[in-house]
Design an enzyme around this catalytic site. Structure first.
Site, PDB file in Angstrom:
ATOM      1  N   HIS A 126      10.890 -18.616  38.622  1.00  0.00           N
ATOM      2  CA  HIS A 126      11.378 -17.982  37.540  1.00  0.00           C
ATOM      3  C   HIS A 126      13.099 -17.695  37.861  1.00  0.00           C
ATOM      4  CE1 HIS A 126       9.878 -14.609  39.789  1.00  0.00           C
ATOM      5  NE2 HIS A 126      10.864 -13.759  39.405  1.00  0.00           N
TER       6      HIS A 126
ATOM      7  N   ASP B 296       6.058 -14.240  40.310  1.00  0.00           N
ATOM      8  CA  ASP B 296       5.907 -12.774  39.857  1.00  0.00           C
ATOM      9  C   ASP B 296       5.199 -12.854  38.528  1.00  0.00           C
ATOM     10  OD1 ASP B 296       7.006 -11.792  41.919  1.00  0.00           O
ATOM     11  OD2 ASP B 296       9.052 -11.695  41.134  1.00  0.00           O
TER      12      ASP B 296
ATOM     13  N   ASP C 178       1.303 -11.937  43.499  1.00  0.00           N
ATOM     14  CA  ASP C 178       2.528 -11.112  43.599  1.00  0.00           C
ATOM     15  C   ASP C 178       1.976  -9.534  43.942  1.00  0.00           C
ATOM     16  OD1 ASP C 178       4.557  -9.283  42.898  1.00  0.00           O
ATOM     17  OD2 ASP C 178       4.518  -9.647  40.524  1.00  0.00           O
TER      18      ASP C 178
ATOM     19  N   HIS D 166       5.761  -6.343  36.777  1.00  0.00           N
ATOM     20  CA  HIS D 166       4.703  -6.643  37.595  1.00  0.00           C
ATOM     21  C   HIS D 166       3.544  -5.967  37.411  1.00  0.00           C
ATOM     22  CE1 HIS D 166       7.745  -8.405  40.526  1.00  0.00           C
ATOM     23  NE2 HIS D 166       8.579  -7.287  40.061  1.00  0.00           N
TER      24      HIS D 166
END
Lengths: 560, 560
Positions: free
Chosen positions: A78, A169, A201, A374
């Site tokens: 990303h 992530d 992650d 997250h």
């Protein structure tokens, strides 16, 4: 089975994290199988107060450079800088074109960065959720994940000997702004087909429960902006396109224009609109430098500075030196972000200044104007249960986050000896029988400092810290080469040292130096290094006695 | 009514906060009525990264020194350093003995500090909750408040013209460890008798609801310590005697000894036990240096370092260099505190190191091992409603906290124009008709830096920051006084500057300097200041071109 294929099957998969395991940032993992190498992410870390003067921190990727001929491609999950920021440096150092794989928005943001670094024709190769790509002996399947930037993916990596699921992530947002869910179906399918290793992650591993949905922030923004009587200023991460979309939607719904300010905010809104990730009519969005004439209650200013960065648009507004936006009594400022660890004080400073200026500052402590990108503990467990990996490596976090994530894995039934909490540089080798850490390769950090990349070492950092704590004293002594005696008085220049009575202390210091040099002269010392050491010792002692400080002392001995 | 009394009645009450309104710390407020002055608290602030090398920050109390003859006494509300730490400096500067009023524990802790500073016979005057004391025209009533240190008080100040209720730092704990409740009866009584001005602790004003009870921490500590299989290490504030008591109780209940380490922890447990504020049998508490032979599962180590301070006991354990306590796999570390703003990263670093060493680290994010000592929003509103003040000044906080507290006051019905959000140095004058800010007196900060108190200024701080960011280059040029030309090559010494190729860049720099000096020589310049400026400019330009950095440049010109 042909011999060749059997040999490939026998080849081990080597998994080497080069960054991302010693803090939030500089994420980078190398995969090797047979003669092929693959990299996932190439990010930077932002320096903290332990690194005065440092601009950026890169992962040490010298291992990659040593085996550059094997490298088949670089996957970027990303567009955040802790996953993309080292790419310009890496590509320059590789010395040959290597394909860079990412989704449309990710590559759009990467391209902007590469342009800035003068990298002309990068081999950018667009993928999307559901794409399959082969690179050497790696088969790659990309799958959608939610995160605080659109168009994030994880990657499922197949090799003849083992498979790896790398999440990038992610969070599991059930009501994402763009309707693009984390691809649960794909995760279940990979799980069923067999995942040897999950790399997941860990940033949110210490947070309990589920991470709240980005949609909740929209509701809070709507309400605050609809009820504001004067100007509204929203600071956020420039890459958080979903957040920007929600700010734009709330502004338009309240009959306000969106005025954009801050370099990266201008750049990212432009890229995101060009690529179709940010939707707002041309007439509703403008540069903050063009807002004159629009009443305060018809504008939402969208700006950088959510981390309290001293030169950002928001900090300039707080200090009263932004070119066109002056904060007035009754304005509302929304800080739609949470401070990255280490930035708390800087953010607080900006909040205090804006408050002093009469603004009402809304932040995540006072309203639901931010959620994390997250996955929290329950989402991480769900990921583990969906994927059912044989082995598990927590990635992307400080030691505390990796340890918490490891405990979560054990709590859902991953055997303790199947969990590997690695250090950067550890080589995890997986064959058909087992996984084990076989060796370590070079790893560490590369500092970017002005025009220098990789030249800054610990000595210079220590010197900077020493000078910032205790100051510096430079002493120049001129010695007559015939007699070995001092010619004239010593010069003493100090910076960063505090004296109650500067003149008298410096006079005393000069007397000490003169005595020291007279002594070395009497002893017949001619070696400048010895004279310098004598000066350093006597002066260091003197400053400690008088000031309880040990400034850096630089003796310079000249001969005439 | 005798003329004298009428004059006293007519005299205004002047309230002058000298600290505590621009951040958490250096709390100090001056009250003046007629010819009498009273001080409440004399605290320090701990410096942050904007103050490299600074040891302590004191409030600028020069206003007090100017009117020292009026000073009747100093009230200390509780024993925290942000309320007591400036006292040794102030007492030395006053030049005459002044009574210091405080409760038993507060004075016990103050006495320790004064001893360290060599202040021999301070006039300490013990008060207790319910005490009434007269000092000049001030009548003082002390009342109990809960806080994160025992024996805290607030003070109700009566003058002929107005009354002030100063809360000190407080919370409204309904189940305090020592059974000593905030004195609601007294507050209601003062309220009924008429409070002109309320000055109330704002630290927790942004926190919603009620602050949780200290007793809840005890339950969490009990459970963790009872279930731990190996050594338990608890880090907390050394002054938080209630917390220490709860750790001791949990340890003894689990059949463990308490081993104390860290200078201030040893000192405070000794003082608190001597004065009867910490209760544990002699056989159950010992110095951590005397624990050899006691099995790990029979010990709770009680230590300093909850803020991640690099030289603290906990940091030493994390780094593996504590003299007797080595953290082992399976040990439990409880960080029973929250990081003071600015310390988040340091605390995280210690957590990461301990985790790496195999310890399970429990902190306020993962268990209920800490509660705040400061009243949250609902408690602050309750205080306002109990006291029913005519005017309100929020104290003890950053601008954001003061503003939040002001909003709370308005929300419970205090008129907006009766709320004064002041700056340090503002003089709030109260007479029988009104309250208004009439003038400003000198205020600001005094830096303690090594042996220096008050000599450090902004220039030195800026120099330190400059050197820590960009480094420093010292240039020595020797000039022949007869010819005005350079005698020999210039010397260049740098610290904190990064070069890709040191030798070649320095050679180039010397060439530049030589050219510059040759030019000034040709032009017949003999003024050293002019030569120095020319060197500084040309070299600054050179470093910017080559390094994109602007190091500090110190040219030294010598003549032979």
């Amino acid at each position: 089975m042909p011999t060749e294929k059997r040999a490939a099957r026998r080849a081990r998969l080597r998994v080497i994290p080069l960054g991302g395991l010693d803090g939030i940032g500089k994420n980078m993992t190398v995969f090797e199988h047979g003669g092929d190498m693959l990299i996932v992410d190439a990010g930077i870390m932002f320096p903290d107060d332990d690194h005065p003067g440092v601009d950026l921190i890169l992962p040490d990727y010298s291992y990659v450079l040593k085996h550059v001929d094997r490298l088949r491609g670089i996957v970027i999950t990303h567009g955040h800088e802790d996953h993309t920021g080292a790419l310009p440096y890496l590509l320059k150092d590789l010395g040959r074109p290597v394909p860079v794989l990412g989704t449309r928005l990710t590559l759009g943001l990467v391209k902007g960065k590469l342009d800035e670094h003068g990298i002309k024709k990068p081999r950018l190769r667009e993928v999307r959720s559901g794409s399959h790509v082969s690179l050497g002996s790696f088969g790659l399947d990309f799958f959608a994940v939610n995160h605080s930037i659109p168009d994030g993916v994880g990657v499922f990596i197949r090799t003849p000997v083992a498979t790896v699921l790398h999440t990038g992530d992610f969070k599991l947002d059930q009501t994402p702004i763009d309707g693009r869910l984390t691809d649960y179906g794909a995760l279940a399918r990979f799980g069923k087909s067999g995942v040897t290793l999950l790399m997941s992650d860990s940033t949110g591993a210490e947070n309990k429960g589920f991470c709240r949905s980005e949609a909740e922030v929209g509701a809070a923004l709507d309400e605050i902006i609809a009820n504001a009587e004067q100007r509204v200023i929203v600071a956020s991460f420039a890459s958080h396109i979903h957040r920007l979309q929600q700010v734009c939607d709330a502004a338009v719904a309240a009959g306000r224009k969106v005025a954009v300010t801050g370099r990266s905010m201008l750049q990212n809104t432009r890229i995101a609109r060009d690529l179709g990730y940010l939707n707002i009519d041309d007439e509703d969005i403008l540069d903050a430098y063009e807002t004159s004439g629009i009443p305060a209650n018809k504008v939402v200013v969208l700006c950088t500075g959510s981390q309290g960065e001293p030169l950002s648009a928001l900090a300039r507004m707080a200090n009263g030196d932004h070119r066109t936006v002056t904060v007035e009594r009754g304005d509302t400022v929304i800080i739609s972000a949470s401070p990255v660890p280490g930035n708390e004080k800087a953010v607080s400073r900006v909040i205090n200044r804006l408050t002093k200026g009469g603004a009402h500052v809304v932040h995540r402590g006072s309203a639901d104007v931010h959620v994390s990108g997250h996955a929290a503990a329950e989402e991480l467990k769900l990921m583990l249960n969906l994927v059912q990996p044989e082995f598990f490596v927590p990635i992307h976090g400080e030691t505390r986050h990796l340890a918490a994530h490891a405990r979560l894995a054990v709590s859902v039934g991953v055997p303790e000896d199947a969990v590997f909490v690695l250090d950067n540089g550890d080589v995890l080798e997986i064959d058909e029988d087992e996984a084990r850490v076989s060796e370590r390769v070079d790893s560490g950090v590369i500092y970017v400092d002005g025009t220098s990349v990789g030249d800054l070492g610990q000595v210079v950092l220590r010197d900077r810290q020493h000078m910032s704590q205790d100051g510096i004293a430079t002493i120049v002594v001129v010695i007559d080469s015939r007699t070995g005696k001092a010619a004239g008085d010593p010069e003493v220049v100090t910076r960063g040292i505090v004296f109650a009575d500067t003149d008298s202390v410096l006079e005393e210091a000069k007397t000490r130096i003169a005595k020291t040099v007279a002594k070395t002269g009497r002893e017949g010392v001619t070696d400048h290094a010895v004279i310098r050491r004598a000066i350093r010792e006597s002066l260091s002692q003197f400053f400690w006695e008088r000031l309880r400080r040990r400034p850096m002392i630089i003796p310079i001995v000249l001969e005439v």
